[in-house]
Design an enzyme around this catalytic site. Structure first.
Site, PDB file in Angstrom:
ATOM      1  N   ASN A   1      46.649  28.723  24.507  1.00  0.00           N
ATOM      2  CA  ASN A   1      46.363  29.516  23.400  1.00  0.00           C
ATOM      3  C   ASN A   1      44.527  29.327  22.908  1.00  0.00           C
ATOM      4  O   ASN A   1      44.452  30.296  22.317  1.00  0.00           O
ATOM      5  CB  ASN A   1      47.158  29.162  22.563  1.00  0.00           C
ATOM      6  CG  ASN A   1      48.516  29.468  21.956  1.00  0.00           C
ATOM      7  OD1 ASN A   1      49.461  29.248  21.774  1.00  0.00           O
ATOM      8  ND2 ASN A   1      49.184  30.701  22.754  1.00  0.00           N
TER       9      ASN A   1
ATOM     10  N   ASP B   1      57.408  31.532  18.734  1.00  0.00           N
ATOM     11  CA  ASP B   1      56.901  33.102  18.943  1.00  0.00           C
ATOM     12  C   ASP B   1      57.151  34.018  18.172  1.00  0.00           C
ATOM     13  O   ASP B   1      58.334  34.255  17.345  1.00  0.00           O
ATOM     14  CB  ASP B   1      57.279  32.915  20.654  1.00  0.00           C
ATOM     15  CG  ASP B   1      56.258  34.230  21.453  1.00  0.00           C
ATOM     16  OD1 ASP B   1      55.472  33.982  20.633  1.00  0.00           O
ATOM     17  OD2 ASP B   1      57.165  34.419  21.891  1.00  0.00           O
TER      18      ASP B   1
HETATM   19  C1  IPE Z   1      54.673  29.656  23.794  1.00  0.00           C
HETATM   20  O1  IPE Z   1      54.260  30.863  22.789  1.00  0.00           O
HETATM   21  C2  IPE Z   1      53.148  28.923  22.493  1.00  0.00           C
HETATM   22  C3  IPE Z   1      53.659  28.663  21.172  1.00  0.00           C
HETATM   23  C4  IPE Z   1      54.928  29.086  20.472  1.00  0.00           C
HETATM   24  C5  IPE Z   1      52.560  28.313  20.203  1.00  0.00           C
HETATM   25  P1  IPE Z   1      53.177  31.893  23.833  1.00  0.00           P
HETATM   26  O2  IPE Z   1      52.827  33.837  22.847  1.00  0.00           O
HETATM   27  O3  IPE Z   1      51.556  31.473  23.633  1.00  0.00           O
HETATM   28  O4  IPE Z   1      54.084  31.806  25.105  1.00  0.00           O
HETATM   29  P2  IPE Z   1      53.676  33.294  25.890  1.00  0.00           P
HETATM   30  O5  IPE Z   1      52.184  33.390  26.456  1.00  0.00           O
HETATM   31  O6  IPE Z   1      54.167  34.718  25.702  1.00  0.00           O
HETATM   32  O7  IPE Z   1      54.980  32.604  27.346  1.00  0.00           O
HETATM   33  C1  IPE Z   2      53.022  32.145  18.118  1.00  0.00           C
HETATM   34  O1  IPE Z   2      52.750  34.084  18.351  1.00  0.00           O
HETATM   35  C2  IPE Z   2      52.244  32.232  18.229  1.00  0.00           C
HETATM   36  C3  IPE Z   2      50.811  30.855  18.834  1.00  0.00           C
HETATM   37  C4  IPE Z   2      51.641  31.136  19.783  1.00  0.00           C
HETATM   38  C5  IPE Z   2      50.228  30.390  18.162  1.00  0.00           C
HETATM   39  P1  IPE Z   2      52.331  35.020  18.799  1.00  0.00           P
HETATM   40  O2  IPE Z   2      50.675  34.812  18.332  1.00  0.00           O
HETATM   41  O3  IPE Z   2      52.935  34.422  20.550  1.00  0.00           O
HETATM   42  O4  IPE Z   2      52.965  36.344  18.475  1.00  0.00           O
HETATM   43  P2  IPE Z   2      53.638  36.927  19.677  1.00  0.00           P
HETATM   44  O5  IPE Z   2      54.273  36.608  21.042  1.00  0.00           O
HETATM   45  O6  IPE Z   2      52.259  37.841  20.462  1.00  0.00           O
HETATM   46  O7  IPE Z   2      54.431  38.550  18.572  1.00  0.00           O
HETATM   47 MG    MG Z   3      53.968  35.076  21.476  1.00  0.00          MG
END
Ligand code: IPE
Ligand code: IPE
Ligand code: MG
Length: 270
Positions: free
Chosen positions: A65, A17
């Site tokens: 996602n 993340d």
């Molecule tokens: C969890 O991260 C999903 C992945 C790392 C693929 P998200 O960024 O989607 O989760 P939330 O929205 O912070 O809970």
């Molecule tokens: C994780 O990084 C990747 C996926 C969930 C696909 P994020 O895209 O959630 O990054 P933040 O949480 O917005 O910084």
């Molecule tokens: Mg995220």
């Protein structure tokens, strides 16, 4: 005295993340963060194989996602396709078995094709399992297993009274593919599971890293492994019971963390 906590985890899961925040902090588009995140995936897979983990599961794309802006989803799919094509040789040359959890049929064909091809080509590899959680949700997976159990009951193949945690767990895809989850890492300072391995996390140790995923590398991985090595896993028992068990039988298998010597990694084409 050797202690089970002085050992490497067999199966590590990572909630990768913080890609978006990494990019925003630099005034860049979120997509840029995902591209940097793909480089971190390469580093961490390589390090995990060298360190000698049995299995690494990367939460790469959740069921939820899909609801992100289409442009971002498209970019993530492209990165995934590129990863599968560019890393194919290294995965095969290093004895890595690629597998997935999640609803991969929802993935576009441009991803599904190289994905299934590499899963088949690597199916007999035994050095490490690399599991990509793609279009994955813990609740969705449990609901799907519950449907399978219900069907088996309706067919008369299973007595409803025999459905316990052990039997139910066998209906989850992780039961066949992977050893039990030992360590769950989440990056970016968030402290939540976000619908990852809800069932599997039951007795996993949790490690939260402040690093944003594009900044995560081997030092951060070692940090998590050392944290794990200092935990006492009790599985509901008392500390005294666990210590007595350990004295009784030296637990098999895993080398002590301090004794791990990294294998040289085979580069493609050698
Ligand atoms: C969890 O991260 C999903 C992945 C790392 C693929 P998200 O960024 O989607 O989760 P939330 O929205 O912070 O809970
Ligand atoms: C994780 O990084 C990747 C996926 C969930 C696909 P994020 O895209 O959630 O990054 P933040 O949480 O917005 O910084
Ligand atoms: Mg995220």
């Amino acid at each position: 005295m050797s202690d089970s906590s002085d050992r490497l985890p067999r199966h590590v899961g990572i909630i990768m993340d913080g890609n978006g925040r990494w990019a925003m902090e630099r005034g860049l588009r979120r997509e840029h963060g995902h591209s940097k995140g793909a480089d971190a995936v390469r580093r961490v897979v390589r390090a995990s194989r060298r360190i000698g983990l049995d299995a690494l599961t990367l939460f790469a794309f959740s069921s939820q996602n899909w609801d992100r802006p289409p442009r971002e989803v498209f970019h993530l799919m492209h990165l995934l396709r590129r990863y599968l094509i560019e890393e194919r040789a290294e995965i095969l040359d290093n004895g890595i078995r690629l597998t997935t959890v999640g609803d991969i049929q929802r993935l576009p064909r441009m991803v599904l094709r190289p994905l299934t091809e590499l899963m088949e080509a690597s199916a007999h590899n035994r050095e490490m399992v690399l599991c990509l959680a793609l279009s994955y949700g813990g609740r969705e997976t449990i609901a799907s297993a519950a449907r399978d159990v219900a069907r088996a009951v309706a067919r008369g193949d299973i007595d409803p009274e025999s459905v316990d945690a052990e039997l139910f767990g066998r209906f989850l895809p992780t039961s066949e593919l992977l050893p039990p989850l030992d360590l769950l890492i989440r990056t970016s300072g968030e402290r939540r599971i976000s619908n990852f391995f809800l069932w599997e996390v039951a007795y996993a140790e949790l490690h939260f890293s402040e690093a944003l995923w594009p900044d995560f590398g081997e030092p951060e991985l070692w940090n998590a492994l050392n944290d794990y090595a200092n935990r006492e896993r009790r599985f509901g028992l008392t500390s005294a019971q666990i210590k007595a068990q350990l004295e009784e039988r030296e637990l098999p298998g895993r080398p002590a963390l301090s004794g791990v010597v990294a294998d040289p990694l085979v580069e493609p084409g050698h």
